[in-house]
Design an enzyme around this catalytic site. Structure first.
Site, PDB file in Angstrom:
ATOM      1  N   TYR A  34      -1.169  -7.784  -1.101  1.00  0.00           N
ATOM      2  CA  TYR A  34      -2.568  -7.519  -0.774  1.00  0.00           C
ATOM      3  C   TYR A  34      -3.484  -7.923  -1.913  1.00  0.00           C
ATOM      4  O   TYR A  34      -3.035  -8.231  -3.021  1.00  0.00           O
ATOM      5  CB  TYR A  34      -2.760  -6.052  -0.399  1.00  0.00           C
ATOM      6  CG  TYR A  34      -2.785  -5.070  -1.556  1.00  0.00           C
ATOM      7  CD1 TYR A  34      -1.619  -4.725  -2.232  1.00  0.00           C
ATOM      8  CD2 TYR A  34      -3.982  -4.501  -1.989  1.00  0.00           C
ATOM      9  CE1 TYR A  34      -1.657  -3.828  -3.289  1.00  0.00           C
ATOM     10  CE2 TYR A  34      -4.018  -3.593  -3.052  1.00  0.00           C
ATOM     11  CZ  TYR A  34      -2.847  -3.266  -3.691  1.00  0.00           C
ATOM     12  OH  TYR A  34      -2.875  -2.390  -4.747  1.00  0.00           O
ATOM     13  N   LEU A 204       0.010  -5.407 -13.446  1.00  0.00           N
ATOM     14  CA  LEU A 204      -0.690  -6.333 -12.564  1.00  0.00           C
ATOM     15  C   LEU A 204      -1.747  -7.030 -13.408  1.00  0.00           C
ATOM     16  O   LEU A 204      -2.508  -6.357 -14.126  1.00  0.00           O
ATOM     17  CB  LEU A 204      -1.361  -5.568 -11.425  1.00  0.00           C
ATOM     18  CG  LEU A 204      -2.070  -6.514 -10.464  1.00  0.00           C
ATOM     19  CD1 LEU A 204      -1.060  -7.169  -9.530  1.00  0.00           C
ATOM     20  CD2 LEU A 204      -3.139  -5.806  -9.679  1.00  0.00           C
TER      21      LEU A 204
HETATM   22  N1  PDD Z   1      -6.074  -1.897  -7.755  1.00  0.00           N
HETATM   23  N2  PDD Z   1      -3.251  -2.481 -11.928  1.00  0.00           N
HETATM   24  C1  PDD Z   1      -2.957  -1.933 -10.735  1.00  0.00           C
HETATM   25  C2  PDD Z   1      -1.645  -1.271 -10.560  1.00  0.00           C
HETATM   26  C3  PDD Z   1      -3.897  -1.993  -9.676  1.00  0.00           C
HETATM   27  O1  PDD Z   1      -3.596  -1.459  -8.490  1.00  0.00           O
HETATM   28  C4  PDD Z   1      -5.162  -2.619  -9.906  1.00  0.00           C
HETATM   29  C5  PDD Z   1      -6.203  -2.723  -8.839  1.00  0.00           C
HETATM   30  C6  PDD Z   1      -5.415  -3.172 -11.172  1.00  0.00           C
HETATM   31  C7  PDD Z   1      -6.699  -3.891 -11.486  1.00  0.00           C
HETATM   32  O2  PDD Z   1      -6.752  -5.139 -10.833  1.00  0.00           O
HETATM   33  P1  PDD Z   1      -8.157  -5.794 -10.429  1.00  0.00           P
HETATM   34  O3  PDD Z   1      -8.990  -5.812 -11.639  1.00  0.00           O
HETATM   35  O4  PDD Z   1      -7.798  -7.157  -9.961  1.00  0.00           O
HETATM   36  O5  PDD Z   1      -8.760  -4.932  -9.330  1.00  0.00           O
HETATM   37  C8  PDD Z   1      -4.433  -3.095 -12.150  1.00  0.00           C
HETATM   38  C9  PDD Z   1      -6.870  -2.123  -6.566  1.00  0.00           C
HETATM   39  C10 PDD Z   1      -8.347  -2.095  -6.785  1.00  0.00           C
HETATM   40  C11 PDD Z   1      -6.384  -1.215  -5.458  1.00  0.00           C
HETATM   41  O6  PDD Z   1      -5.173  -1.171  -5.277  1.00  0.00           O
HETATM   42  O7  PDD Z   1      -7.204  -0.616  -4.760  1.00  0.00           O
END
Ligand code: PDD
Length: 289
Positions: A34, A204
């Site tokens: 996703y 991530l």
């Molecule tokens: N989550 N690490 C994890 C485990 C995450 O689930 C997320 C983001 C991030 C930050 O990634 P980004 O900057 O690309 O949003 C880091 C999203 C927002 C979610 O699962 O809702």
């Protein structure tokens, strides 16, 4: 209340009319990936980077991508036409619906594509001004945290630890080093230097993390990408969370103890201002930007 318009396998229809097979491998195995892409004033923030990360996640699980980057941007545009204002676009691709449950990956399935948009839940003014509480836990997730997989049980259980403690996030340590938080990346600041964990399989690679390091570089803020020991996090002057929905947010207590002076620090205020400026320029840019 009318159900919001969502996207299912190329069709736009009310969310409550979408029906998914119980045999869908996303439902049975969490076999899918996703993205969450923020949109400010109808403009996707770093759309290409999000869809490149989606491609990397799909490559990691050998799932054929139904769209190239431009195709994804066009499909999201169709959905966003029904959702004015700042939005969080959720995009999920699962391996599809096989005839029976079997762990072995079947060949030739058509992936299931689902998207929805909801008002972007950015932090309140109070959260930005006062910072938030976090707790810590051992990182008990798997070894492939770089895949943005819908198999989120580890993250769900990690996040629940902070929810139960009335805190905003759970900051995770693996073998004595910072990884990330349950749904955010984590930065620390010591003596004016920002540090964040390396982009390996234990975190991530956040699009906000990358944006922040770009903004730091452009704004001449010193930062280091390197292993960050647990003790450094516990003695940091500042701790920040970043994600597509949290933007950049200061952590002012960790496990009940104040972080630094217990209020959002000067480096946070600078990064937050750089981020808000970037957002404002994005929202004001021409639609094709
Ligand atoms: N989550 N690490 C994890 C485990 C995450 O689930 C997320 C983001 C991030 C930050 O990634 P980004 O900057 O690309 O949003 C880091 C999203 C927002 C979610 O699962 O809702």
């Amino acid at each position: 209340m009318t159900s919001p318009i969502a996207y299912f396998n190329g069709e736009l229809l009310p969310l409550d009319r979408i029906r998914i097979s119980p045999l869908d491998r996303g439902f049975i195995f969490g076999d899918g990936v996703y993205e969450v892409v923020p949109a400010y004033g109808g403009k996707l923030l770093r759309a290409r980077e999000h869809f490149k990360r989606l491609q990397r996640s799909m490559d990691e699980i050998a799932l054929a991508n139904p769209h190239a980057v431009d195709g994804w941007i066009a499909e999201v545009g169709r959905l966003l036409a029904h959702h004015p204002g700042d939005q969080a676009v959720y995009i999920q691709v699962t391996r599809g619906v096989p005839p029976k449950r079997d762990h072995v990956i079947p060949k030739g399935l058509t992936p299931t594509v689902f998207m929805m948009a909801s008002p972007l839940p950015t932090p309140s003014r109070e959260m930005v001004e006062k910072g938030v509480a976090c707790v810590t836990a051992k990182d008990f997730r798997w070894e492939k945290c770089h895949i943005k997989s819908t198999s989120l049980l580890g993250n769900v259980l990690a996040r629940q630890i902070s929810a139960d403690a009335g805190a905003t996030e759970t900051i995770l340590f693996r073998d004595g080093f910072l990884t990330e938080a349950a749904a955010s990346n984590v930065f620390i600041v010591k003596d004016g230097v920002v540090a964040c964990a390396p982009q390996d399989n234990h975190i991530l690679l956040g699009i906000t993390y990358e944006l922040l390091t770009d903004l730091a570089r452009a704004g001449k803020v010193r930062y280091e990408i390197r292993p960050v020991a647990e003790a450094e996090v516990r003695s940091a002057d500042e701790i920040w969370l970043t994600s597509s929905t949290k933007e950049v947010l200061a952590v002012t207590t960790l496990d009940g103890k104040p972080v630094g002076s217990g209020v959002p620090g000067p480096a946070f205020r600078r990064m937050h201002a750089l981020f808000q400026d970037y957002k404002a320029r994005l929202a004001a840019a021409p639609a094709t930007a």
